[in-house]
Write a protein that holds these residues in place. Structure first.
Motif, PDB file in Angstrom:
ATOM      1  N   SER A  33       0.834  -1.198   0.000  1.00 54.95           N
ATOM      2  CA  SER A  33       0.000   0.000   0.000  1.00 54.95           C
ATOM      3  C   SER A  33       0.873   1.254   0.000  1.00 54.95           C
ATOM      4  O   SER A  33       1.830   1.350   0.775  1.00 54.95           O
ATOM      5  CB  SER A  33      -0.898  -0.015   1.238  1.00 54.95           C
ATOM      6  OG  SER A  33      -1.818   1.024   1.170  1.00 54.95           O
ATOM      7  N   GLN A 119     -19.363   1.296   2.979  1.00 55.90           N
ATOM      8  CA  GLN A 119     -18.490   1.317   1.795  1.00 55.90           C
ATOM      9  C   GLN A 119     -18.689   0.070   0.942  1.00 55.90           C
ATOM     10  O   GLN A 119     -18.609   0.126  -0.279  1.00 55.90           O
ATOM     11  CB  GLN A 119     -17.025   1.444   2.221  1.00 55.90           C
ATOM     12  CG  GLN A 119     -16.709   2.843   2.756  1.00 55.90           C
ATOM     13  CD  GLN A 119     -15.259   3.030   3.093  1.00 55.90           C
ATOM     14  OE1 GLN A 119     -14.615   2.142   3.620  1.00 55.90           O
ATOM     15  NE2 GLN A 119     -14.738   4.206   2.792  1.00 55.90           N
ATOM     16  N   SER A 122     -22.131   0.543  -0.908  1.00 49.17           N
ATOM     17  CA  SER A 122     -22.151   1.549  -1.978  1.00 49.17           C
ATOM     18  C   SER A 122     -21.058   1.286  -3.017  1.00 49.17           C
ATOM     19  O   SER A 122     -20.698   2.186  -3.771  1.00 49.17           O
ATOM     20  CB  SER A 122     -22.003   2.947  -1.384  1.00 49.17           C
ATOM     21  OG  SER A 122     -20.823   3.009  -0.620  1.00 49.17           O
ATOM     22  N   GLU A 123     -20.539   0.087  -3.046  1.00 45.00           N
ATOM     23  CA  GLU A 123     -19.563  -0.378  -4.056  1.00 45.00           C
ATOM     24  C   GLU A 123     -18.229   0.354  -4.001  1.00 45.00           C
ATOM     25  O   GLU A 123     -17.450   0.288  -4.955  1.00 45.00           O
ATOM     26  CB  GLU A 123     -20.165  -0.270  -5.473  1.00 45.00           C
ATOM     27  CG  GLU A 123     -21.325  -1.210  -5.718  1.00 45.00           C
ATOM     28  CD  GLU A 123     -21.786  -1.217  -7.164  1.00 45.00           C
ATOM     29  OE1 GLU A 123     -22.109  -0.128  -7.660  1.00 45.00           O
ATOM     30  OE2 GLU A 123     -21.809  -2.283  -7.781  1.00 45.00           O
ATOM     31  N   GLN A 124     -17.945   1.061  -2.890  1.00 38.43           N
ATOM     32  CA  GLN A 124     -16.666   1.762  -2.797  1.00 38.43           C
ATOM     33  C   GLN A 124     -15.500   0.771  -2.711  1.00 38.43           C
ATOM     34  O   GLN A 124     -14.416   1.028  -3.230  1.00 38.43           O
ATOM     35  CB  GLN A 124     -16.654   2.692  -1.583  1.00 38.43           C
ATOM     36  CG  GLN A 124     -17.614   3.865  -1.724  1.00 38.43           C
ATOM     37  CD  GLN A 124     -17.715   4.696  -0.457  1.00 38.43           C
ATOM     38  OE1 GLN A 124     -16.755   4.895   0.250  1.00 38.43           O
ATOM     39  NE2 GLN A 124     -18.908   5.176  -0.167  1.00 38.43           N
ATOM     40  N   VAL A 126     -15.497  -2.315  -3.998  1.00 40.60           N
ATOM     41  CA  VAL A 126     -15.324  -2.888  -5.336  1.00 40.60           C
ATOM     42  C   VAL A 126     -14.603  -1.889  -6.243  1.00 40.60           C
ATOM     43  O   VAL A 126     -13.755  -2.264  -7.058  1.00 40.60           O
ATOM     44  CB  VAL A 126     -16.697  -3.280  -5.928  1.00 40.60           C
ATOM     45  CG1 VAL A 126     -16.545  -3.790  -7.342  1.00 40.60           C
ATOM     46  CG2 VAL A 126     -17.366  -4.335  -5.075  1.00 40.60           C
ATOM     47  N   ALA A 127     -14.946  -0.598  -6.072  1.00 45.38           N
ATOM     48  CA  ALA A 127     -14.305   0.442  -6.888  1.00 45.38           C
ATOM     49  C   ALA A 127     -12.787   0.427  -6.675  1.00 45.38           C
ATOM     50  O   ALA A 127     -12.018   0.566  -7.624  1.00 45.38           O
ATOM     51  CB  ALA A 127     -14.878   1.809  -6.545  1.00 45.38           C
ATOM     52  N   LEU A 128     -12.358   0.254  -5.421  1.00 44.83           N
ATOM     53  CA  LEU A 128     -10.916   0.190  -5.142  1.00 44.83           C
ATOM     54  C   LEU A 128     -10.273  -0.968  -5.895  1.00 44.83           C
ATOM     55  O   LEU A 128      -9.208  -0.833  -6.483  1.00 44.83           O
ATOM     56  CB  LEU A 128     -10.684   0.004  -3.639  1.00 44.83           C
ATOM     57  CG  LEU A 128     -10.762   1.234  -2.751  1.00 44.83           C
ATOM     58  CD1 LEU A 128     -10.620   0.823  -1.299  1.00 44.83           C
ATOM     59  CD2 LEU A 128      -9.674   2.234  -3.101  1.00 44.83           C
ATOM     60  N   GLU A 129     -10.951  -2.129  -5.850  1.00 40.99           N
ATOM     61  CA  GLU A 129     -10.401  -3.315  -6.509  1.00 40.99           C
ATOM     62  C   GLU A 129     -10.278  -3.088  -8.015  1.00 40.99           C
ATOM     63  O   GLU A 129      -9.307  -3.512  -8.628  1.00 40.99           O
ATOM     64  CB  GLU A 129     -11.280  -4.545  -6.232  1.00 40.99           C
ATOM     65  CG  GLU A 129     -11.414  -4.918  -4.754  1.00 40.99           C
ATOM     66  CD  GLU A 129     -10.124  -5.439  -4.123  1.00 40.99           C
ATOM     67  OE1 GLU A 129      -9.192  -5.774  -4.864  1.00 40.99           O
ATOM     68  OE2 GLU A 129     -10.057  -5.501  -2.875  1.00 40.99           O
ATOM     69  N   THR A 130     -11.287  -2.422  -8.614  1.00 40.83           N
ATOM     70  CA  THR A 130     -11.211  -2.187 -10.067  1.00 40.83           C
ATOM     71  C   THR A 130     -10.105  -1.190 -10.429  1.00 40.83           C
ATOM     72  O   THR A 130      -9.654  -1.151 -11.558  1.00 40.83           O
ATOM     73  CB  THR A 130     -12.543  -1.660 -10.646  1.00 40.83           C
ATOM     74  OG1 THR A 130     -12.836  -0.408 -10.057  1.00 40.83           O
ATOM     75  CG2 THR A 130     -13.684  -2.624 -10.429  1.00 40.83           C
ATOM     76  N   MET A 131      -9.686  -0.384  -9.447  1.00 43.48           N
ATOM     77  CA  MET A 131      -8.567   0.543  -9.702  1.00 43.48           C
ATOM     78  C   MET A 131      -7.223  -0.168  -9.549  1.00 43.48           C
ATOM     79  O   MET A 131      -6.177   0.440  -9.743  1.00 43.48           O
ATOM     80  CB  MET A 131      -8.585   1.690  -8.680  1.00 43.48           C
ATOM     81  CG  MET A 131      -9.690   2.680  -8.839  1.00 43.48           C
ATOM     82  SD  MET A 131      -9.582   3.823  -7.442  1.00 43.48           S
ATOM     83  CE  MET A 131     -11.233   4.455  -7.410  1.00 43.48           C
ATOM     84  N   GLY A 132      -7.278  -1.430  -9.111  1.00 45.72           N
ATOM     85  CA  GLY A 132      -6.030  -2.146  -8.851  1.00 45.72           C
ATOM     86  C   GLY A 132      -5.449  -1.816  -7.493  1.00 45.72           C
ATOM     87  O   GLY A 132      -4.273  -2.031  -7.241  1.00 45.72           O
ATOM     88  N   VAL A 133      -6.283  -1.265  -6.593  1.00 48.89           N
ATOM     89  CA  VAL A 133      -5.849  -0.920  -5.235  1.00 48.89           C
ATOM     90  C   VAL A 133      -6.331  -2.021  -4.293  1.00 48.89           C
ATOM     91  O   VAL A 133      -7.503  -2.407  -4.345  1.00 48.89           O
ATOM     92  CB  VAL A 133      -6.456   0.431  -4.781  1.00 48.89           C
ATOM     93  CG1 VAL A 133      -6.013   0.777  -3.369  1.00 48.89           C
ATOM     94  CG2 VAL A 133      -6.081   1.531  -5.752  1.00 48.89           C
ATOM     95  N   TYR A 138      -5.525  -0.766   1.764  1.00 50.16           N
ATOM     96  CA  TYR A 138      -5.923   0.639   1.843  1.00 50.16           C
ATOM     97  C   TYR A 138      -6.843   0.915   3.037  1.00 50.16           C
ATOM     98  O   TYR A 138      -6.679   1.910   3.735  1.00 50.16           O
ATOM     99  CB  TYR A 138      -6.638   1.029   0.543  1.00 50.16           C
ATOM    100  CG  TYR A 138      -7.026   2.483   0.465  1.00 50.16           C
ATOM    101  CD1 TYR A 138      -6.082   3.470   0.207  1.00 50.16           C
ATOM    102  CD2 TYR A 138      -8.348   2.883   0.664  1.00 50.16           C
ATOM    103  CE1 TYR A 138      -6.434   4.806   0.147  1.00 50.16           C
ATOM    104  CE2 TYR A 138      -8.705   4.212   0.609  1.00 50.16           C
ATOM    105  CZ  TYR A 138      -7.752   5.171   0.345  1.00 50.16           C
ATOM    106  OH  TYR A 138      -8.106   6.487   0.298  1.00 50.16           O
TER     107      TYR A 138
END
Lengths: 258, 268
Positions: A33, A119, A122-124, A126-133, A138
């Motif tokens: 991270s 989080q 509200s898919e936050q 999942v959003a991190l995972e799609t960013m490769g984070v 995190y």
């Protein structure tokens, strides 16, 4: 009946395994991270500064009550001079780490479980995972690392305020000599007691923040509830499980160290 | 043949996904040309979002292959590391971090996936906000922005890493017709401006036909039609016809309801 019991036992064991993997993955991801220091500082602020009032208030009243009860018990045997020893050993070895951990679970742990649950909803995450984070690295790792720092410090503060509360009720209200009280504290508390106190605090911090993060992070897997109800159920479960684990871990550590 | 292959940024073949006994994707295959806007149409519940999440690696497919720029994505985290750096995902719900400001939301992917300095990250994030015309709202939290601004903020976060491919999951869900048009216009405008490849899933046929280079229809777990918007409009495919003629069917149903002799079917 036996089948039900067996099923429940297997579920608990699977849950503990899942929790262990979750915690391990979080620490593993911490290395990958970026800008971890800033997030740890933020987590220290959330767990430390925001929980300060409750630690101060509960610590003070715990000390006051211990001072009162201790004085009446010791006075029966003519040993009121040992009040400092009773208050300090009770606080350092047991009440400080346990009560501080329970207060931190109630404030920081429940907030963490609810935040991660929302989080997740509200898919936050999942959003991190799609960013490769890594969402573990995190969101969870900084909180776990912060807990290893904050829980011992908050416990130390709780003990210090509690000792002062004990002195307040013992010396100011009940007439025990202040010098006698503080010298009894100094004589009673030894290095192994302080080590036990910090060991317990760090262990409770790691366990409770892991459990709270685990329940919030997996709110979507909550059985029998979805959406806001799943967040509420996972937060409740996080607080209940953490509180039980604090008491069980306290017994286990004490039985090894006594 | 090779040249043709290189034209395609994303190639999907035989993608399957089931949840228990329910088959959602029964072998979906398509190829998305580099720099194009490709839209997957389909009725609600057709599995469009599941399809997109399989491509993005959020949902693990049961079978099938996904190739990005010729490279096979096996689904493991290692194989997708490079893929995630080169693509972005715009969620139906926007999935903005509500505890971070607009500027912090846009900066997040840069902070976590690049070695840029703090100054460079701030400049790039401000530039993305400027391009999406929300530079004056950098200090606001997502909850303080209107629905349209939130959508633009989500797009700013999606493009700030300069991705080659952007997935749009129902970008117009829950919006009124005016906003729907505005969102499709925004996608078309920024797709031209930044040159990324766009893969959109939606059920808004009219707007999608205007904004897309190619469209595909996902129904009953398979691609029922694929072609240009003109070919789609002229298609005699029964599923395409049914989807296209839904407005006509609505008119017939409403007329019957007004006459008082209509019984709504389960499909309604």
């Amino acid at each position: 009946m036996l089948k039900l019991l067996g099923g429940q036992t297997l579920r608990v064991i699977a849950g503990l395994g899942d929790l262990a993997l979750f915690t391990g993955e979080s620490f593993r991801s911490a290395g990958k991270s970026r800008r971890l220091g800033r997030r740890i500082a933020r987590a220290v602020y959330e767990q430390g500064t925001l929980c300060l009032p409750v630690i101060l208030i509960v610590g003070m009243f715990t000390g006051l009550v211990l001072g009162l009860q201790g004085y009446y018990v010791l006075n029966r045997f003519g040993s009121a001079g040992l009040l400092g020893a009773l208050v300090s050993l009770s606080l350092v070895r047991e009440m400080g780490p346990v009560l501080a951990a329970l207060m931190l679970v109630g404030q920081a742990g429940s907030a963490l479980a609810a935040e991660l649950g929302i989080q997740r909803n509200s898919e936050q995450i999942v959003a991190l995972e799609t960013m490769g984070v890594s969402s573990h690295g995190y969101l969870v790792a900084p909180r776990l690392i912060a807990a290893l720092l904050v829980f011992p410090l908050q416990t130390a503060l709780f003990v210090a305020v509690g000792l002062w509360g004990g002195s307040l009720s013992g010396s100011l209200l009940l007439g025990v000599d202040s010098g006698v009280y503080w010298s009894a504290v100094e004589r009673a508390v030894e290095a192994p007691d302080v080590r036990e106190c910090f060991l317990k605090a760090a262990t409770f911090g790691l366990l409770t923040i892991s459990i709270c993060a685990y329940h919030g992070f997996n709110a979507h897997r909550c059985r029998g509830a979805t959406g806001a109800r799943a967040v509420s159920a996972s937060t409740t479960r996080a607080v209940v499980h953490s509180s039980i684990v604090v008491l069980v871990a306290d017994y286990v550590i004490t039985s090894f160290l006594v | 043949m090779d040249t043709g292959k290189k034209d395609f940024l994303l190639e999907v073949d035989g993608l399957k996904k089931s949840f228990g006994d329910r088959v959602v994707l029964a072998g979906v295959g398509l190829a998305v040309r580099r720099g194009s806007v490709f839209t997957v149409l389909g009725p609600s519940g057709a599995g469009k979002s599941v399809f997109l999440k399989c491509l993005a690696g959020v949902v693990q497919p049961d079978a099938g292959t996904i190739r990005f720029d010729g490279q096979l994505l096996s689904g493991g985290p290692g194989s997708r590391a490079g893929f995630h750096r080169r693509c972005s995902f715009l969620f139906q719900s926007n999935a903005l971090f509500d505890s971070l400001t607009a500027l912090e939301n846009v900066a997040l992917p840069l902070e976590q996936t690049t070695d840029l300095t703090n100054h460079e990250i701030r400049e790039r994030s401000l530039e993305a906000l400027r391009q999406l015309e929300i530079e004056n709202h950098g200090g606001h939290f997502p909850g303080q922005l209107s629905g349209g601004m939130q959508k633009r903020l989500a797009l700013a976060r999606a493009i700030v890493t300069r991705p080659e491919l952007v997935f749009f999951d129902e970008p117009t869900a829950g919006l009124d017709p005016l906003r729907r048009n505005a969102v499709f216009a925004m996608i078309a405008k920024y797709q031209r401006q930044f040159g990324f490849t766009a893969l959109i899933v939606t059920h808004d046929v009219t707007e999608a036909l205007l904004a897309s280079d190619r469209v595909a229809l996902l129904a009953q777990g398979r691609i029922g039609f694929e072609g240009t918007p003109d070919e789609f409009s002229a298609s005699g495919h029964p599923v395409v016809g049914g989807f296209r003629d839904s407005a006509g069917a609505l008119g017939t149903s409403l007329a019957a309801i007004r006459r008082g002799d209509a019984i709504l079917s389960d499909d309604a």
